[in-house]
Design a protein around this motif. Structure first.
Motif, PDB file in Angstrom:
ATOM      1  N   LYS A  58      -6.349  -7.318   2.504  1.00 11.58           N
ATOM      2  CA  LYS A  58      -5.249  -8.174   2.921  1.00 11.58           C
ATOM      3  C   LYS A  58      -5.794  -9.545   3.270  1.00 11.58           C
ATOM      4  O   LYS A  58      -6.700  -9.679   4.107  1.00 11.58           O
ATOM      5  CB  LYS A  58      -4.521  -7.590   4.132  1.00 11.58           C
ATOM      6  CG  LYS A  58      -3.360  -8.463   4.617  1.00 11.58           C
ATOM      7  CD  LYS A  58      -2.289  -8.634   3.552  1.00 11.58           C
ATOM      8  CE  LYS A  58      -1.156  -9.545   4.012  1.00 11.58           C
ATOM      9  NZ  LYS A  58      -0.132  -9.749   2.966  1.00 11.58           N
ATOM     10  N   LEU A 109      -0.308  -2.619   7.443  1.00 12.26           N
ATOM     11  CA  LEU A 109      -0.323  -2.296   6.014  1.00 12.26           C
ATOM     12  C   LEU A 109       0.121  -0.856   5.773  1.00 12.26           C
ATOM     13  O   LEU A 109       0.906  -0.574   4.857  1.00 12.26           O
ATOM     14  CB  LEU A 109      -1.726  -2.512   5.446  1.00 12.26           C
ATOM     15  CG  LEU A 109      -2.219  -3.962   5.399  1.00 12.26           C
ATOM     16  CD1 LEU A 109      -3.710  -4.004   5.061  1.00 12.26           C
ATOM     17  CD2 LEU A 109      -1.424  -4.770   4.380  1.00 12.26           C
ATOM     18  N   LYS A 125       2.437  -6.189   3.253  1.00 14.73           N
ATOM     19  CA  LYS A 125       2.094  -5.709   1.918  1.00 14.73           C
ATOM     20  C   LYS A 125       0.631  -6.041   1.633  1.00 14.73           C
ATOM     21  O   LYS A 125       0.183  -7.152   1.920  1.00 14.73           O
ATOM     22  CB  LYS A 125       2.989  -6.361   0.865  1.00 14.73           C
ATOM     23  CG  LYS A 125       4.451  -5.967   0.986  1.00 14.73           C
ATOM     24  CD  LYS A 125       5.279  -6.591  -0.133  1.00 14.73           C
ATOM     25  CE  LYS A 125       6.745  -6.175  -0.006  1.00 14.73           C
ATOM     26  NZ  LYS A 125       7.571  -6.759  -1.097  1.00 14.73           N
ATOM     27  N   PRO A 126      -0.118  -5.099   1.084  1.00 11.41           N
ATOM     28  CA  PRO A 126      -1.538  -5.377   0.798  1.00 11.41           C
ATOM     29  C   PRO A 126      -1.696  -6.405  -0.311  1.00 11.41           C
ATOM     30  O   PRO A 126      -0.846  -6.528  -1.200  1.00 11.41           O
ATOM     31  CB  PRO A 126      -2.083  -4.012   0.383  1.00 11.41           C
ATOM     32  CG  PRO A 126      -0.897  -3.239  -0.071  1.00 11.41           C
ATOM     33  CD  PRO A 126       0.268  -3.732   0.719  1.00 11.41           C
ATOM     34  N   ALA A 134       2.213   1.713  -0.746  1.00 11.94           N
ATOM     35  CA  ALA A 134       1.886   0.297  -0.567  1.00 11.94           C
ATOM     36  C   ALA A 134       3.060  -0.569  -1.016  1.00 11.94           C
ATOM     37  O   ALA A 134       3.563  -0.435  -2.130  1.00 11.94           O
ATOM     38  CB  ALA A 134       0.636  -0.063  -1.365  1.00 11.94           C
TER      39      ALA A 134
END
Length: 251
Positions: free
Chosen positions: A13, A50, A56-57, A70
Motif C-alpha cells: 500500500k 487493508l 484498497k491495496p 482485496a
C-alpha cells in the motif's frame, strides 16, 4: 496454506510516493490467536485497514475463507464473517448497552431501524442480545447509557457488538489502549474467553498481553514482517530484539 482462514500475498500500500506496506506475506490459521506488533509507524493499522476493506491495496492478494476480498467494501467483507473493532471505541454513547447490542444483532439479520419500536417482540433478537450481554458480563449494565460506562466496559461492549455477526475472524486494534493494569487483565481474559474457536488477529502494544494471549506473533517493521513465530521464538529472536523489543524482552 490450506488451513489458513486469512492469507496475504505480496500485499502493498502506497500513499503517493510513500510506501507504507511493502510486501506482506502472512497466513492466519483457523482458530488461532495471532498478534501483530511493531514500532509506531510500522504500518499495523494500515494493514488492518487493508484487510477489513477501509483501504484498497496498491498490489497483492487478500484471501479470506477461500475468497478474494482485496478491494471489497467493509460491509461485504463483514458479511463473509470478518469483524473488526477499532482503536477508538465505536459505540453509540447516548444509547443503553442493551440498545447498542440490539442494533448490532439487527444489522446482520437485515432488520431496519424503522422496526425499532417492534423489535422487542422478535424472540431471536432478544435471545441473541441477552446471550451477548451474558458473554461479556454486562447484564447488570444493560440499562446504562454506554457513554457513562468505564473505558474497559465500553471496550467489552464493543467486543460484544463485534461478535453479533458470529464472525470467523475477529480483528482487534489496540483493545488495551488507555487501560490500567486491572482493566487490561480483565479485558485480556475476556478476549481469551470470547475468541475460543475463532481466529483472532490483534494489534497490541502491551507485550505481556501479546505473549500471554497469542499462539503466534508477527513483527512488522517499516511495512514488512521481519519475523513470525511462537511467543517464545519472538521473545528470543535477535533481529526482533534489535529492531523493536530491545531490553523489554530481556526483562
Amino acid at each position: 496454506m490450506s488451513d489458513a482462514i486469512l492469507s496475504l500475498r505480496g500485499l502493498r500500500k502506497s500513499f503517493g510516493p510513500t510506501e507504507i506496506i511493502r510486501g506482506v506475506d502472512l497466513d492466519i490459521l483457523h482458530g488461532e490467536r495471532h498478534a501483530v506488533i511493531g514500532p509506531n509507524g510500522a504500518g499495523k493499522s494500515t494493514l488492518f485497514h487493508l484487510i477489513s476493506g477501509q483501504l484498497k491495496p496498491s498490489a497483492g492478494r487478500i484471501t479470506f475463507d477461500g475468497q478474494p476480498i482485496a478491494g471489497r467494501s467493509p460491509q461485504a467483507i463483514n458479511h463473509l464473517g470478518l469483524a473488526r473493532s477499532f482503536q477508538i471505541t465505536n459505540i453509540f454513547p447516548k444509547l443503553t448497552v442493551h440498545e447498542n447490542l440490539r442494533l448490532a444483532v439487527m444489522r446482520p439479520r437485515g432488520l431496519q431501524y424503522t422496526f425499532w419500536r417492534f423489535i422487542d417482540r422478535d424472540a431471536e433478537t432478544r435471545r441473541q442480545t441477552e446471550r451477548l450481554l451474558e458473554l461479556v458480563r454486562l447484564q447488570r449494565r444493560a440499562s446504562t447509557l454506554a457513554g457513562e460506562m468505564s473505558y474497559s466496559e465500553q471496550r467489552s461492549l464493543e467486543i460484544a457488538m463485534t461478535l453479533a455477526c458470529d464472525p470467523k475472524l475477529i480483528l482487534l486494534d489496540e483493545p488495551m489502549a488507555g487501560m490500567n493494569n486491572e482493566e487490561t487483565a480483565y479485558t485480556a481474559g475476556l478476549i481469551r474467553e470470547v475468541t475460543k474457536g475463532r481466529a483472532l488477529l490483534i494489534v497490541e502494544h502491551d507485550m505481556e498481553v501479546v505473549f500471554s494471549l497469542s499462539d503466534r506473533v508477527t513483527v512488522l517493521v517499516y511495512g514488512q514482517p521481519i519475523a513470525t513465530g511462537s511467543p517464545d521464538e519472538i521473545r528470543n529472536n535477535a533481529a526482533v530484539k534489535e529492531a523493536y523489543l530491545g531490553e523489554e524482552v530481556a526483562a
